[in-house]
Design a protein around this motif. Sequence first.
Motif, PDB file in Angstrom:
ATOM      1  N   ASP A 141      -4.629   5.722 -26.264  1.00  0.00           N
ATOM      2  CA  ASP A 141      -3.240   5.993 -26.641  1.00  0.00           C
ATOM      3  C   ASP A 141      -3.184   6.395 -28.109  1.00  0.00           C
ATOM      4  N   ASP A 142      -1.967   6.483 -28.657  1.00  0.00           N
ATOM      5  CA  ASP A 142      -1.794   6.922 -30.041  1.00  0.00           C
ATOM      6  C   ASP A 142      -2.402   5.954 -31.050  1.00  0.00           C
ATOM      7  N   LYS A 143      -2.518   4.683 -30.672  1.00  0.00           N
ATOM      8  CA  LYS A 143      -3.079   3.680 -31.580  1.00  0.00           C
ATOM      9  C   LYS A 143      -4.603   3.639 -31.503  1.00  0.00           C
ATOM     10  N   GLY A 144      -5.193   4.381 -30.576  1.00  0.00           N
ATOM     11  CA  GLY A 144      -6.643   4.394 -30.440  1.00  0.00           C
ATOM     12  C   GLY A 144      -7.156   3.372 -29.449  1.00  0.00           C
ATOM     13  N   LEU A 145      -6.232   2.690 -28.742  1.00  0.00           N
ATOM     14  CA  LEU A 145      -6.637   1.690 -27.759  1.00  0.00           C
ATOM     15  C   LEU A 145      -6.843   2.353 -26.406  1.00  0.00           C
ATOM     16  N   PHE A 146      -7.735   1.800 -25.624  1.00  0.00           N
ATOM     17  CA  PHE A 146      -7.960   2.330 -24.289  1.00  0.00           C
ATOM     18  C   PHE A 146      -6.768   2.000 -23.408  1.00  0.00           C
ATOM     19  N   THR A 147      -6.395   2.951 -22.577  1.00  0.00           N
ATOM     20  CA  THR A 147      -5.304   2.721 -21.623  1.00  0.00           C
ATOM     21  C   THR A 147      -5.902   2.548 -20.243  1.00  0.00           C
ATOM     22  N   SER A 148      -5.236   1.746 -19.416  1.00  0.00           N
ATOM     23  CA  SER A 148      -5.744   1.512 -18.070  1.00  0.00           C
ATOM     24  C   SER A 148      -5.365   2.683 -17.172  1.00  0.00           C
TER      25      SER A 148
END
Length: 112
Positions: free
Chosen positions: A98-105
């Motif tokens: 996502d925009d924060k750099g976290l993986f999305t499920s």
Amino acid sequence: MGVGRGMEDSTIYACALILGFMAQIALYLITTGKILAELHFAMEELDSKLALAIQNVVKELPFGEMEPVNPIQQIIAQLIQSNMANKADPEMKVMTRDDKGLFTSIKGESET
């Protein structure tokens, strides 16, 4: 006379030195050849002794008297082999961020 005599002496010394070096080289080559021949003989003797020892061990071991394979163990081994064959080429999943750099499920999958 003194100058000529010194020249002859140095020539004699140089020749003696060269002959000494040549004698050392010849001695080195002779001893190296003898060492290599002895090493070759020792390796052949070791090889024959090792082959004889392996033959004696094979004769002494009871390979012909082994138990037959348990059919249940054979079925389990086949299941494990087929299961490993199915996992040989796993499907690659690309995880997005996502925009924060976290993986999305991925939709449809539960988060672990």
